[in-house]
Design a protein around this motif. Structure first.
Motif, mmCIF file in Angstrom:
data_model
loop_
_atom_site.group_PDB
_atom_site.id
_atom_site.type_symbol
_atom_site.label_atom_id
_atom_site.label_comp_id
_atom_site.label_asym_id
_atom_site.label_seq_id
_atom_site.Cartn_x
_atom_site.Cartn_y
_atom_site.Cartn_z
ATOM 1 N N ALA A 185 0.222 -1.452 0.315
ATOM 2 C CA ALA A 185 0.076 0.233 0.048
ATOM 3 C C ALA A 185 0.945 1.084 -0.112
ATOM 4 C CB ALA A 185 -0.770 0.008 1.364
ATOM 5 N N MET A 186 -0.044 2.378 -0.331
ATOM 6 C CA MET A 186 0.689 3.318 -0.459
ATOM 7 C C MET A 186 0.006 4.594 0.269
ATOM 8 S SD MET A 186 1.195 6.933 -2.242
ATOM 9 C CE MET A 186 0.841 6.234 -4.163
ATOM 10 N N ARG A 188 -0.346 8.840 1.994
ATOM 11 C CA ARG A 188 0.517 10.172 1.901
ATOM 12 C C ARG A 188 -0.782 10.874 2.976
ATOM 13 N NH1 ARG A 188 1.522 15.160 -0.494
ATOM 14 N NH2 ARG A 188 -0.139 15.222 -2.255
ATOM 15 N N MET A 198 -2.949 4.389 -1.751
ATOM 16 C CA MET A 198 -3.212 3.186 -2.807
ATOM 17 C C MET A 198 -3.038 1.784 -1.768
ATOM 18 S SD MET A 198 -0.869 1.159 -3.782
ATOM 19 C CE MET A 198 -0.775 0.279 -4.974
ATOM 20 N N ASN A 256 2.858 13.508 12.260
ATOM 21 C CA ASN A 256 2.663 14.641 11.612
ATOM 22 C C ASN A 256 3.434 15.178 9.705
ATOM 23 O OD1 ASN A 256 0.851 15.864 13.262
ATOM 24 N ND2 ASN A 256 2.098 16.770 14.187
ATOM 25 N N THR A 257 3.782 13.716 9.472
ATOM 26 C CA THR A 257 4.574 13.558 8.334
ATOM 27 C C THR A 257 3.583 13.313 7.103
ATOM 28 O OG1 THR A 257 6.196 12.406 6.971
ATOM 29 C CG2 THR A 257 4.513 11.668 8.673
ATOM 30 N N ILE A 258 3.821 15.177 5.914
ATOM 31 C CA ILE A 258 2.773 14.564 5.015
ATOM 32 C C ILE A 258 3.830 13.424 3.508
ATOM 33 C CG2 ILE A 258 2.168 16.680 5.341
ATOM 34 C CD1 ILE A 258 3.612 18.057 3.613
ATOM 35 N N LYS A 259 4.157 13.122 3.831
ATOM 36 C CA LYS A 259 5.693 12.202 3.260
ATOM 37 C C LYS A 259 4.919 10.973 3.108
ATOM 38 C CE LYS A 259 7.765 9.557 6.357
ATOM 39 N NZ LYS A 259 8.931 9.865 7.403
ATOM 40 N N THR A 260 5.251 10.857 1.326
ATOM 41 C CA THR A 260 4.538 9.208 1.093
ATOM 42 C C THR A 260 5.568 7.717 1.986
ATOM 43 O OG1 THR A 260 4.008 9.939 -1.003
ATOM 44 C CG2 THR A 260 4.009 7.879 -0.880
ATOM 45 N N VAL A 261 4.253 7.640 2.140
ATOM 46 C CA VAL A 261 4.868 6.112 2.961
ATOM 47 C C VAL A 261 4.532 4.507 1.911
ATOM 48 C CG1 VAL A 261 5.018 4.600 5.110
ATOM 49 C CG2 VAL A 261 4.533 7.573 4.971
ATOM 50 N N VAL A 262 4.970 4.231 1.811
ATOM 51 C CA VAL A 262 4.601 2.788 0.845
ATOM 52 C C VAL A 262 5.342 1.208 2.175
ATOM 53 C CG1 VAL A 262 4.702 3.703 -1.354
ATOM 54 C CG2 VAL A 262 6.849 2.305 -0.549
ATOM 55 N N ALA B 185 9.488 0.648 -2.135
ATOM 56 C CA ALA B 185 8.832 1.497 -3.472
ATOM 57 C C ALA B 185 7.629 1.654 -3.535
ATOM 58 C CB ALA B 185 10.090 1.306 -4.082
ATOM 59 N N MET B 198 8.552 6.231 -7.040
ATOM 60 C CA MET B 198 9.590 6.771 -5.714
ATOM 61 C C MET B 198 9.947 5.056 -5.155
ATOM 62 S SD MET B 198 8.249 5.562 -2.635
ATOM 63 C CE MET B 198 7.770 5.939 -1.344
ATOM 64 N N SER B 200 11.352 4.886 -0.631
ATOM 65 C CA SER B 200 12.150 4.745 0.582
ATOM 66 C C SER B 200 13.558 5.189 0.869
ATOM 67 C CB SER B 200 11.252 3.964 0.995
ATOM 68 O OG SER B 200 10.030 3.953 1.092
ATOM 69 N N PRO B 214 10.565 9.520 0.615
ATOM 70 C CA PRO B 214 11.390 9.242 -0.149
ATOM 71 C C PRO B 214 11.512 9.952 -0.663
ATOM 72 C CG PRO B 214 8.690 10.282 0.377
ATOM 73 C CD PRO B 214 9.721 10.590 1.340
ATOM 74 N N TYR B 216 12.085 10.473 -5.021
ATOM 75 C CA TYR B 216 10.340 10.202 -6.300
ATOM 76 C C TYR B 216 11.371 10.658 -7.325
ATOM 77 C CZ TYR B 216 7.374 11.680 -2.188
ATOM 78 O OH TYR B 216 6.122 12.081 -0.924
ATOM 79 N N VAL B 262 3.953 -1.354 -6.143
ATOM 80 C CA VAL B 262 4.469 -0.649 -4.008
ATOM 81 C C VAL B 262 4.719 -2.173 -3.926
ATOM 82 C CG1 VAL B 262 3.261 0.889 -3.732
ATOM 83 C CG2 VAL B 262 2.476 -1.969 -2.726
ATOM 84 N N LYS B 363 10.712 17.246 9.526
ATOM 85 C CA LYS B 363 10.234 16.191 9.918
ATOM 86 C C LYS B 363 8.929 16.448 8.925
ATOM 87 C CE LYS B 363 10.838 14.721 13.889
ATOM 88 N NZ LYS B 363 10.964 13.309 14.147
ATOM 89 N N ARG B 364 9.602 16.962 7.150
ATOM 90 C CA ARG B 364 8.139 16.887 6.682
ATOM 91 C C ARG B 364 6.618 16.390 7.212
ATOM 92 N NH1 ARG B 364 12.443 14.265 4.406
ATOM 93 N NH2 ARG B 364 12.967 13.928 2.431
ATOM 94 N N SER B 365 6.514 17.686 7.806
ATOM 95 C CA SER B 365 5.313 18.519 8.097
ATOM 96 C C SER B 365 4.385 19.203 7.034
ATOM 97 C CB SER B 365 5.337 18.472 9.313
ATOM 98 O OG SER B 365 6.433 19.530 9.789
#
Lengths: 747, 747
Positions: A185-186, A188, A198, A256-262, B185, B198, B200, B214, B216, B262, B363-365
């Motif tokens: 999954a992914m 954000r 997703m 509080n992160t807005i990064k994409t995590v998979v 990824a 992307m 990680s 990530p 990208y 992913v 921190k990518r917020s």
């Protein structure tokens, strides 16, 4: 106007409207739906909300965790996100399949909790109480957190409404746990009110893992989170470097992160700190194309509409669809099982295209676009037998779009579908059933599709010997007339090909292609080569033409694997030649022997109401003059025994509505006895009056009524069409839909 | 104009230009760069192309596979994607760190192959030959496939050029294999010429896994693929359902799909069928913000430019940067080690912001935006000692932007950086070095940043006792004057805090904050409490104030863990009080004892050229009148011994350019002996003439020249600034940059 103190006019009107509509709707078809029917006994339906043929749906998810054993998803083959008798809830999945036999979808789990954020579903899970399920609505209380959870859905958007107590609350979006066997999954967090991502699904029936595919989503929250975050639990690393990884295998909380995590085991959480009881609505748009489309689906279809507004719209949509058949004179339970069955036939096939018309083409090498509806979830081995026939009669525009969708698949993939699921061909089950569905549709006068293309596609499936993904063993079938024990389920598969070939021959005839018509009609009778005169049953042959030994006609019942048959035994397949019952009768030695042999299926308890091969058997007595009463009795008995207003009220898997379609037809007193042929056979209706709407432009009459005499319980003594005697227990589709009233007169 | 038959004017001009530019450039600084320097002996540099301070870079990846043992990434702590003596190549990574001590990045591996698609790097890997590495260019032949691979890069885009033989060829994009310890990824084929996705990365030094983030990317191919696909090798499932999963744990090949995939072990491939030798160029845009930004970076920065055009631009950019220091009179090897070192100081810190100015905040917020440059990769424990001093002198605009970036981090995170990597604070190493860098910059007259904010930030780090992520053990430090053995590396850390406090006191003084200045200056001398008069060394104390026993001053060399010191031993830290050498001298008993003790470090082989704590030691003899020749000899000896024009030509890890900065300064004959203080100490230059450009508006003079007399090898006998005697081996930054010529006169 006198109003109670403190109640505004607006509020008063709201309650008035609510009362008014409730009062009216109490009599409406949609009010009879009981979504719990089929949620036990492996019916594999789910109780949560869905719009007619919706892409999105919400199901409580209670099949994970040892508390739910034996009906726990990882401890056995389990194909549903919810089991009525289970008790441990771990979320609410946002895409679900209804009445299928393999685990898939059941992902994107939303779960409200309170207190600290716990992301392990075995720990955050809870028992629940006060379950309510009705058309377009599901609700319950989550015991552990004292949270009320309610759900509704539009076609592509699931809407959740959580009422939290005062204090720290959380909404989890778990993208790890799911019914599907796929992982990945992914996610954000887009903002404090939105999450996108997703989830991979697929490998339906543990097949075609390379076709696993993404469900994209966008979730919008009615209140901004005070805090949000993402979690990930990576696989435990086992190499040399593990010594330096103090975090090895542990869940990571990312605030509080807005990064994409998979990852395979990831999720997102929104945290709230409420000073009083508060509600949060979560709207989740779904798409099989892209996150952007999921967002557009959400915005265009639901936007800022309230939970109640969405519920009302979907309820109304259902009511309109269900009202296409109005029944009178039934008990509450009869109405309930009837309309719930009709409801279940309106779930799959479901829409695949987004609001903007886009959908993934088969194999996902392109994005297609439609102005109509692209349908998906074609469990054709099941649904060719009666479900599409019901669609052609009551929902012809839908059936037309379904055929068009099948032809699009042919354009995209080179082949008609067999068991298509979200633009993957799962190749589940045997046979080549699309031809039957398309022929049946065409011969019923639904012809606004490219029939020449359809015919070409059918012939390709029927005749291409090499690299034919639809018809395994086709070379033997053409050369010998049957598949041999070298192939899987050779008798069943031969029968399926016979049925398909017969349908193609019917279409060939209609299109003036006499040569093909004759050739394929001849091919359709080759099952006879498998008829063992001694047993009066069909029996597998080996590659060299000998009967397969040792042969046990009973082996294969209850889904046991056996040589010769697919999900059934020799008894359950013996009569499955719906296009040539007269021929079979002859083979068996005439009407008497046929009748005896048929009766034996029931007497020896070989009849299986829970699976498709023999579901038309009860109607076969209609082929024997004077024995039609046996069909009438048998159908009535089976309905009473297997279809009930309770969670166990389906005989088994609903098979994407096929079992339900059997019930709908059976309760209406007609049944599409020979798939492909535009014909119904007649039995006693279970209502006094049934009014079936007939939609223009496909039908010229506005409706057709089936009537039975009130308070009569006896066998049928006469049948009248528009007041004139109809001296047959069979009626052609044309006669039927061009009539006004079909009257069944009983003793 | 006479042209050879068949050669057009255009072609002729091209060759003319090529020849012309080559001829000219043969004398240019960029031509002296040997990117192989540091690619062995754990130098941890990589030989592939990068633009000055580029975000993207390409490195051959040859640290996977048993063929590469012992320098194989999974069998030991290995921090580089390439080792010169290794032989088995498995791709070309598109983001890389240079000269760091922990594995990270080294991901998005491109690999050309031929024949059938093989996705397992252990199988598709190959030996290689004819390696060429120069400024902005790297090339080799891949033996197994007879493919020529060439690489260049712009700031945010890596450009690969593959020359394939006739036949079936493939370009793999492997998102599984990587140097980082992170996994995960996402990939999607957008079209037959484009892939996006992307990967990680993170957990640098096996720390802060929750901050993994990530990278990208968007990859564009110059020729459309005949076929493309995605592969995924899922983890092997071990539950009950494994029995039905014939595909369990196997790699899945997904042809011609445009779905998002992913997973931990995934990749994408493009297939070509060439009828003759053909080249394909692959441009890969990188972003730490989003796929959209990666695409924009690619399009705006490179667009349709050819490989050669990109190479030329980046070459020119390098040449311009390197030409800020022009050296004369050196041998080819001397020029090479000098310019390669300068090149290595221009890799990190590198740009983090995209073409549109966006970058992920700490921190990518949030996504931030800059009009200048947002820098990242601040290995400050290393670079505070000399690298930023070199930037302030030669690249003041860059240094200014670096300070601004550090202050932005403070705004975002509440703290100045310590070891910042792509907007994650890795908290690697000890101390609070940002204050030193900022003070040093400010006192050198680079002041176009918010110094009040900087000062506030410094004081927060220096004084906030609770929840201070920068200064562990601060309570003890303030109360006792030193950290105790309760904390990690208490002596080293005390020394680091002393150095920082001294810098803050200098800035306080400059800002007129006398009270703080006095307070912190006093604090900066607390190292004295750790001075053991008997040993004449600094020594750890326990919490109750006793000397830590047993104490071995030698233990801790060669990166062994030891109580008291970080990456060093008592000898390597004894003199690391650059702000108070005079005070230390007194403690040690005066100049003589100090000199003896210092000499002992070298004589007893405790001096470690490969790590930072003692790298200023060779210059400390300059503090003793009459012994300056020892510094001159020692520096010369060390340069000769440790810095050479060969892969092993760095003493050890380059530490993001700190070792290289040491060399650059040392070869120029000046060294920033006391970080934070705007002062240099002087030794013999290793070139006859060194012209350092001084950039406006930071400096009023256009350049400063350092001269030595030709053909002299003896000790320095006199120093002149602009023709006037300069009677000191120290010179202030102001004196220096306001001068025209610093002349070193030797015996």
């Amino acid at each position: 106007m006198v109003l109670y103190k403190g109640i505004t006019l607006q509020t008063a009107c709201f309650f008035y409207m609510l009362f008014f509509s409730t009062a009216i709707l109490a009599q409406q078809p949609a009010d009879f739906v009981n979504p719990f029917i089929g949620t036990s006994n492996f019916g594999a339906t789910f109780p949560g909300p869905i719009a007619p043929r919706g892409m999105a749906s919400i199901s409580p998810f209670n099949v994970s965790g040892s508390q739910n054993r034996p009906l726990e998803k990882d401890s056995q083959w389990l194909s549903n996100p919810y089991v009525n008798e289970n008790k441990f809830l771990t979320g609410f999945s946002q895409v679900n399949l209804s009445g299928v036999g393999c685990p898939d979808l059941g992902v994107i789990l939303v779960m409200p909790t309170t207190g600290i954020v716990e992301t392990n579903h075995l720990k955050y899970g809870s028992t629940y109480s006060n379950e309510v399920a009705k058309t377009a609505y599901y609700g319950l209380n989550i015991d552990k957190y004292n949270v009320k959870a309610e759900f509704t859905a539009s076609k592509r958007v699931g809407v959740s409404k959580f009422t939290f107590p005062k204090g720290q609350s959380n909404i989890l979006l778990n993208l790890g746990l799911g019914l599907t066997n796929e992982e990945g999954a992914m996610v954000r967090v887009v903002s404090s009110t939105e999450i996108e991502g997703m989830r991979s699904v697929g490998s339906f029936c543990y097949n075609s893992p390379e076709d696993a595919y993404p469900v994209y989503f966008v979730a919008k929250f009615s209140k901004p989170a005070d805090k949000f975050g993402v979690w990930k639990k990576p696989a435990k690393y086992k190499g040399v470097e593990a010594q330096w990884m103090g975090y090895n295998g542990k869940a990571r909380m990312m605030e509080n992160t807005i990064k994409t995590v998979v990852g395979d085991s990831i999720g997102s959480y929104f945290r709230y700190n409420f000073e009083k009881e508060e509600t949060v609505e979560v709207k989740i748009g779904i798409s099989y194309v892209s996150i952007e489309n999921a967002r557009e689906n959400l915005e265009k279809e639901v936007g800022t509409k309230s939970f109640d507004a969405v519920y009302k719209e979907t309820y109304n949509e259902w009511n309109e669809e269900l009202s296409k058949i109005l029944v009178e004179g039934g008990s509450k339970d009869e109405n309930t099982i009837f309309y719930t069955a009709l409801y279940h036939t309106l779930i799959h096939p479901n829409i695949l295209n987004d609001f903007n018309g886009e959908y993934p083409e088969i194999k996902r090498s392109k994005i297609g676009k439609t102005d109509d509806t692209r349908y998906t979830v074609f469990s054709l081995w099941d649904s060719y037998r009666n479900l599409h026939q019901l669609m052609s009669l009551v929902y012809p525009k839908q059936q037309s779009d379904m055929v068009k969708s099948m032809l699009e698949m042919y354009d995209e993939n080179g082949w008609l579908p067999k068991w298509e699921l979200n633009s993957t061909e799962t190749f589940t089950m045997v046979g080549d059933p699309a031809s039957i569905v398309i022929t049946d549709t065409y011969l019923k006068g639904i012809r606004d599709f490219d029939v020449q293309k359809a015919y070409t596609a059918m012939l390709k499936g029927a005749d291409q010997i090499e690299n034919n993904p639809l018809r395994q063993g086709l070379k033997d079938y053409i050369e010998k007339g049957y598949l041999t024990t070298n192939d899987r389920g050779p008798v069943s598969t031969t029968q399926e090909y016979n049925a398909s070939d017969y349908s193609i021959s019917l279409l060939a005839k209609a299109l003036g292609k006499t040569k093909d018509a004759n050739r394929l009609k001849k091919r359709s009778l080759s099952y006879k080569k498998l008829f063992d005169k001694n047993l009066k049953l069909l029996r597998p042959r080996t590659f060299d033409g000998k009967w397969y030994e040792p042969f046990d006609p009973v082996s294969g019942a209850n889904f046991q694997e056996n040589v010769g048959f697919i999900e059934g035994n020799a008894w359950q397949y013996a009569f499955m030649v719906p296009h040539d019952i007269k021929g079979l009768m002859k083979l068996m030695g005439g009407e008497k022997d046929f009748s005896n042999q048929l009766q034996k299926v029931f007497d020896s308890k070989q009849f299986d109401m829970a699976n498709e091969p023999d579901i038309a058997y009860p109607y076969l007595f209609n082929y024997i003059k004077g024995e039609e009463f046996k069909s009438q009795e048998m159908v009535k008995k089976l309905v009473k025994e297997y279809f009930q207003n309770k969670p166990k009220g389906l005989p088994g898997n609903d098979d994407t509505g096929t079992m339900s379609a059997w019930l709908v037809y059976s309760m209406m007193g007609i049944y599409p006895i020979a798939p492909g042929e535009p014909i119904y056979t007649i039995t006693t209706p279970m209502f006094d009056k049934i009014t079936i709407a007939l939609d223009a432009p496909y039908y010229k009459n506005k409706s057709i009524v089936i009537e039975r005499e009130k308070n009569k319980e006896g066998h049928i003594k006469a049948i009248q069409l528009d007041g004139k005697a109809h001296n047959s227990f069979f009626i052609s589709h044309d006669e039927f839909v061009n009539g006004t009233t079909l009257k069944i007169i009983q003793n």
